[in-house]
Design a protein around this motif. Structure first.
Motif, PDB file in Angstrom:
ATOM      1  N   MET A 218       5.348  66.732 -29.093  1.00 41.23           N
ATOM      2  CA  MET A 218       4.202  65.822 -29.009  1.00 41.23           C
ATOM      3  C   MET A 218       4.348  64.702 -30.030  1.00 41.23           C
ATOM      4  O   MET A 218       4.724  64.958 -31.178  1.00 41.23           O
ATOM      5  N   LEU A 219       4.071  63.484 -29.619  1.00 42.88           N
ATOM      6  CA  LEU A 219       4.186  62.346 -30.510  1.00 42.88           C
ATOM      7  C   LEU A 219       2.926  62.198 -31.352  1.00 42.88           C
ATOM      8  O   LEU A 219       1.840  62.633 -30.951  1.00 42.88           O
ATOM      9  N   PRO A 220       3.058  61.592 -32.530  1.00 41.49           N
ATOM     10  CA  PRO A 220       1.856  61.346 -33.345  1.00 41.49           C
ATOM     11  C   PRO A 220       0.933  60.354 -32.645  1.00 41.49           C
ATOM     12  O   PRO A 220       1.367  59.522 -31.849  1.00 41.49           O
ATOM     13  N   ARG A 221      -0.357  60.441 -32.949  1.00 40.22           N
ATOM     14  CA  ARG A 221      -1.336  59.545 -32.351  1.00 40.22           C
ATOM     15  C   ARG A 221      -1.208  58.147 -32.978  1.00 40.22           C
ATOM     16  O   ARG A 221      -1.204  57.994 -34.193  1.00 40.22           O
ATOM     17  N   ILE A 222      -1.096  57.167 -32.120  1.00 41.39           N
ATOM     18  CA  ILE A 222      -0.982  55.766 -32.538  1.00 41.39           C
ATOM     19  C   ILE A 222      -2.319  55.080 -32.294  1.00 41.39           C
ATOM     20  O   ILE A 222      -2.994  55.339 -31.290  1.00 41.39           O
ATOM     21  N   ARG A 223      -2.706  54.204 -33.213  1.00 48.13           N
ATOM     22  CA  ARG A 223      -3.934  53.437 -33.011  1.00 48.13           C
ATOM     23  C   ARG A 223      -3.878  52.712 -31.666  1.00 48.13           C
ATOM     24  O   ARG A 223      -2.879  52.057 -31.351  1.00 48.13           O
ATOM     25  N   PRO A 224      -4.926  52.829 -30.855  1.00 51.30           N
ATOM     26  CA  PRO A 224      -4.899  52.188 -29.530  1.00 51.30           C
ATOM     27  C   PRO A 224      -4.592  50.698 -29.578  1.00 51.30           C
ATOM     28  O   PRO A 224      -3.858  50.177 -28.730  1.00 51.30           O
ATOM     29  N   ALA A 225      -5.147  49.992 -30.576  1.00 50.10           N
ATOM     30  CA  ALA A 225      -4.903  48.554 -30.665  1.00 50.10           C
ATOM     31  C   ALA A 225      -3.436  48.249 -30.912  1.00 50.10           C
ATOM     32  O   ALA A 225      -2.896  47.253 -30.422  1.00 50.10           O
ATOM     33  N   ILE A 226      -2.769  49.106 -31.683  1.00 50.18           N
ATOM     34  CA  ILE A 226      -1.344  48.914 -31.962  1.00 50.18           C
ATOM     35  C   ILE A 226      -0.511  49.285 -30.743  1.00 50.18           C
ATOM     36  O   ILE A 226       0.460  48.590 -30.400  1.00 50.18           O
ATOM     37  N   ALA A 227      -0.879  50.361 -30.079  1.00 48.19           N
ATOM     38  CA  ALA A 227      -0.132  50.789 -28.892  1.00 48.19           C
ATOM     39  C   ALA A 227      -0.166  49.731 -27.800  1.00 48.19           C
ATOM     40  O   ALA A 227       0.801  49.573 -27.035  1.00 48.19           O
ATOM     41  N   ALA A 228      -1.273  48.990 -27.729  1.00 45.46           N
ATOM     42  CA  ALA A 228      -1.423  47.963 -26.699  1.00 45.46           C
ATOM     43  C   ALA A 228      -0.824  46.624 -27.103  1.00 45.46           C
ATOM     44  O   ALA A 228      -0.714  45.714 -26.278  1.00 45.46           O
ATOM     45  N   LEU A 229      -0.415  46.499 -28.359  1.00 44.70           N
ATOM     46  CA  LEU A 229       0.083  45.226 -28.872  1.00 44.70           C
ATOM     47  C   LEU A 229       1.573  45.073 -28.593  1.00 44.70           C
ATOM     48  O   LEU A 229       2.374  45.933 -28.960  1.00 44.70           O
ATOM     49  N   ALA A 230       1.930  43.972 -27.968  1.00 49.93           N
ATOM     50  CA  ALA A 230       3.347  43.707 -27.715  1.00 49.93           C
ATOM     51  C   ALA A 230       4.026  43.324 -29.025  1.00 49.93           C
ATOM     52  O   ALA A 230       3.468  42.552 -29.814  1.00 49.93           O
ATOM     53  N   PRO A 231       5.223  43.839 -29.299  1.00 46.82           N
ATOM     54  CA  PRO A 231       5.925  43.450 -30.524  1.00 46.82           C
ATOM     55  C   PRO A 231       6.338  41.989 -30.478  1.00 46.82           C
ATOM     56  O   PRO A 231       6.461  41.397 -29.398  1.00 46.82           O
ATOM     57  N   TYR A 232       6.548  41.426 -31.674  1.00 41.56           N
ATOM     58  CA  TYR A 232       7.003  40.035 -31.759  1.00 41.56           C
ATOM     59  C   TYR A 232       8.305  39.874 -30.997  1.00 41.56           C
ATOM     60  O   TYR A 232       9.237  40.676 -31.138  1.00 41.56           O
ATOM     61  N   ARG A 233       8.364  38.844 -30.172  1.00 37.89           N
ATOM     62  CA  ARG A 233       9.549  38.617 -29.340  1.00 37.89           C
ATOM     63  C   ARG A 233      10.340  37.445 -29.888  1.00 37.89           C
ATOM     64  O   ARG A 233       9.880  36.302 -29.876  1.00 37.89           O
ATOM     65  N   GLN A 234      11.512  37.738 -30.379  1.00 38.64           N
ATOM     66  CA  GLN A 234      12.372  36.704 -30.945  1.00 38.64           C
ATOM     67  C   GLN A 234      12.916  35.797 -29.845  1.00 38.64           C
ATOM     68  O   GLN A 234      13.051  36.222 -28.682  1.00 38.64           O
ATOM     69  N   GLY A 235      13.219  34.562 -30.202  1.00 39.97           N
ATOM     70  CA  GLY A 235      13.855  33.658 -29.258  1.00 39.97           C
ATOM     71  C   GLY A 235      15.157  34.240 -28.737  1.00 39.97           C
ATOM     72  O   GLY A 235      15.931  34.855 -29.468  1.00 39.97           O
ATOM     73  N   LYS A 236      15.410  34.053 -27.454  1.00 36.57           N
ATOM     74  CA  LYS A 236      16.581  34.632 -26.814  1.00 36.57           C
ATOM     75  C   LYS A 236      17.868  34.137 -27.465  1.00 36.57           C
ATOM     76  O   LYS A 236      18.002  32.966 -27.802  1.00 36.57           O
ATOM     77  N   GLN A 237      18.791  35.059 -27.655  1.00 39.04           N
ATOM     78  CA  GLN A 237      20.092  34.702 -28.220  1.00 39.04           C
ATOM     79  C   GLN A 237      20.934  33.947 -27.189  1.00 39.04           C
ATOM     80  O   GLN A 237      20.745  34.108 -25.970  1.00 39.04           O
ATOM     81  N   ALA A 238      21.833  33.138 -27.668  1.00 40.17           N
ATOM     82  CA  ALA A 238      22.649  32.306 -26.781  1.00 40.17           C
ATOM     83  C   ALA A 238      24.087  32.808 -26.721  1.00 40.17           C
ATOM     84  O   ALA A 238      24.613  33.345 -27.694  1.00 40.17           O
ATOM     85  N   GLY A 239      24.709  32.603 -25.574  1.00 40.56           N
ATOM     86  CA  GLY A 239      26.114  32.927 -25.432  1.00 40.56           C
ATOM     87  C   GLY A 239      26.993  31.908 -26.134  1.00 40.56           C
ATOM     88  O   GLY A 239      26.498  30.890 -26.653  1.00 40.56           O
ATOM     89  N   PRO A 240      28.309  32.128 -26.142  1.00 40.67           N
ATOM     90  CA  PRO A 240      29.209  31.251 -26.903  1.00 40.67           C
ATOM     91  C   PRO A 240      29.239  29.811 -26.420  1.00 40.67           C
ATOM     92  O   PRO A 240      29.556  28.905 -27.196  1.00 40.67           O
ATOM     93  N   ASP A 241      28.904  29.556 -25.154  1.00 42.04           N
ATOM     94  CA  ASP A 241      28.980  28.207 -24.615  1.00 42.04           C
ATOM     95  C   ASP A 241      27.606  27.549 -24.450  1.00 42.04           C
ATOM     96  O   ASP A 241      27.509  26.437 -23.925  1.00 42.04           O
ATOM     97  N   ALA A 242      26.572  28.237 -24.904  1.00 40.40           N
ATOM     98  CA  ALA A 242      25.219  27.723 -24.712  1.00 40.40           C
ATOM     99  C   ALA A 242      24.650  27.166 -26.015  1.00 40.40           C
ATOM    100  O   ALA A 242      25.086  27.524 -27.108  1.00 40.40           O
ATOM    101  N   PHE A 243      23.665  26.306 -25.863  1.00 40.19           N
ATOM    102  CA  PHE A 243      22.920  25.802 -27.014  1.00 40.19           C
ATOM    103  C   PHE A 243      21.704  26.696 -27.222  1.00 40.19           C
ATOM    104  O   PHE A 243      20.890  26.869 -26.310  1.00 40.19           O
ATOM    105  N   LYS A 244      21.575  27.251 -28.408  1.00 41.02           N
ATOM    106  CA  LYS A 244      20.406  28.074 -28.707  1.00 41.02           C
ATOM    107  C   LYS A 244      19.299  27.181 -29.237  1.00 41.02           C
ATOM    108  O   LYS A 244      19.321  26.747 -30.378  1.00 41.02           O
ATOM    109  N   LEU A 245      18.318  26.924 -28.388  1.00 43.07           N
ATOM    110  CA  LEU A 245      17.210  26.038 -28.723  1.00 43.07           C
ATOM    111  C   LEU A 245      15.890  26.793 -28.603  1.00 43.07           C
ATOM    112  O   LEU A 245      14.859  26.228 -28.238  1.00 43.07           O
ATOM    113  N   SER A 246      15.923  28.069 -28.940  1.00 42.34           N
ATOM    114  CA  SER A 246      14.777  28.943 -28.709  1.00 42.34           C
ATOM    115  C   SER A 246      14.064  29.395 -29.970  1.00 42.34           C
ATOM    116  O   SER A 246      12.992  29.996 -29.874  1.00 42.34           O
ATOM    117  N   SER A 247      14.604  29.125 -31.150  1.00 41.89           N
ATOM    118  CA  SER A 247      14.035  29.715 -32.362  1.00 41.89           C
ATOM    119  C   SER A 247      13.735  28.717 -33.476  1.00 41.89           C
ATOM    120  O   SER A 247      13.497  29.129 -34.619  1.00 41.89           O
TER     121      SER A 247
END
Length: 351
Positions: free
Chosen positions: A1-30
């Protein structure tokens, strides 16, 4: 059984970092600085404290240096692992269950999580039609439950600034016991003559409830080292220091920040290059018919609305990794010189 997590935290999406870029792409997301560190900064990193030793928990050398720069005492300077860390500490120090934290929306996407983590309630105030802070509406939203207000200028992700006159009038309307955080992470890129400058105007002296945030991540190009600072009333910053994780600022980050201040004239020359690219990007997009808001950071905003996801997919398919905010728009960081023409070329196909 997992520990009880605060409902507000369980419903909160984690911070989403700007998408990483491949070697030939320009990373303009962060909103990163496209320039590599200066040689003097690299040298400072090579002469840092051995990693088997703890850093100075107070970052005293950097706080003293910043104190001299801005004419304040070191205790009126707080350093942490990025300015968002300080903002997190300030919200924990001021707000809890039953309290409210006001911020504009859309703004920096980490803001909604900060009051929730503290157990408080976030109050979002819509931006104006020009994608600017509506400070009158934010002042109107203050209640007896309000403990903190966040003002982001230039606003991330839309770009416009808050003027000095607007902020002065706003602070006069806010109760003196409510914290006002002036988040100026992109201040070095601002060219608008009427923009508020919390440090140059020393607003924190006239209004001890105001704390000014700055960072070394953007203009100074130290995003990967995570270091930012706040200037304000000592007692307010002491509260932030109390809630912070000890020893979170590494010796490498502190050394690099000090070296960056030593080489500030060189770094600001790079900022000028980014600003010139930003100007060309904005002018080119507007010439295509895009309704681009005033851009005062190192990014531009495309208000693509319900076409955001499809437009972002086209940009990514053309090796332009950008930051879409579904249903609202796309933030495009100002990157390498070659990326400017690429963005304009692809954007023209989306009209």
């Amino acid at each position: 059984m997992l520990p009880r997590i605060r409902p507000a935290i369980a419903a909160l999406a984690p911070y989403r970092q700007g998408k990483q870029a491949g070697p030939d792409a320009f990373k303009l997301s962060s909103n990163e600085n496209p320039f590599e560190p200066l040689p003097s900064v690299v040298a400072a990193l090579q002469h840092t404290t051995p990693v088997n030793r703890y850093p100075d928990a107070t970052a005293a050398r950097l706080r003293e240096r910043l104190g001299l720069r801005y004419g304040v005492r070191p205790d009126e300077v707080h350093v942490a692992a990025g300015s968002v860390s300080i903002l997190h500490q300030l919200i924990l120090a001021t707000a809890s269950v039953g309290d409210e934290v006001i911020y504009a929306w859309r703004s920096f996407e980490a803001y909604p999580s900060l009051p929730l983590v503290a157990g408080a309630t976030g109050v979002q105030v819509p931006l104006t039609a020009e994608s600017r802070h509506d400070l009158d509406a934010m002042a109107d939203a203050v209640t007896e439950r309000t403990r903190a207000i966040i003002v982001c200028t230039p606003n991330n992700p839309t770009g416009p600034i808050v003027t000095s006159a607007e902020f002065a009038a706003f602070v006069e309307r806010v109760p003196a016991d409510v914290l006002v955080v002036l988040d100026e992470a992109y201040a070095e890129f601002v060219t608008a003559p009427d923009a508020v400058d919390g440090l140059a105007e020393r607003i924190f002296e006239r209004h001890p409830n105001v704390v000014v945030l700055r960072t070394f991540s953007k203009a100074y190009g130290l995003a990967g080292l995570r270091i930012g600072y706040a200037i304000g009333n000592e007692k307010v910053l002491d509260a932030a220091r109390t809630t912070g994780i000890p020893l979170s600022v590494t010796s490498a980050a502190e050394n690099a920040a000090v070296a960056s201040l030593d080489a500030e004239h060189e770094l600001l020359e790079r900022v000028a290059v980014i600003v010139e690219r930003r100007t060309r990007l904005v002018d080119g997009l507007r010439a295509q018919g895009w309704d681009v808001p005033d851009a005062q950071g190192n990014f531009v905003w495309l208000p693509t609305g319900d076409k955001t996801d499809a437009a972002a997919a086209v940009l990514v398919d053309n090796d332009l990794v950008v930051r879409p905010f579904s249903g609202d728009g796309i933030r495009i960081s100002v990157g390498e010189e070659a990326s400017v023409a690429r963005v304009l070329e692809v954007a023209s196909t989306l009209r």
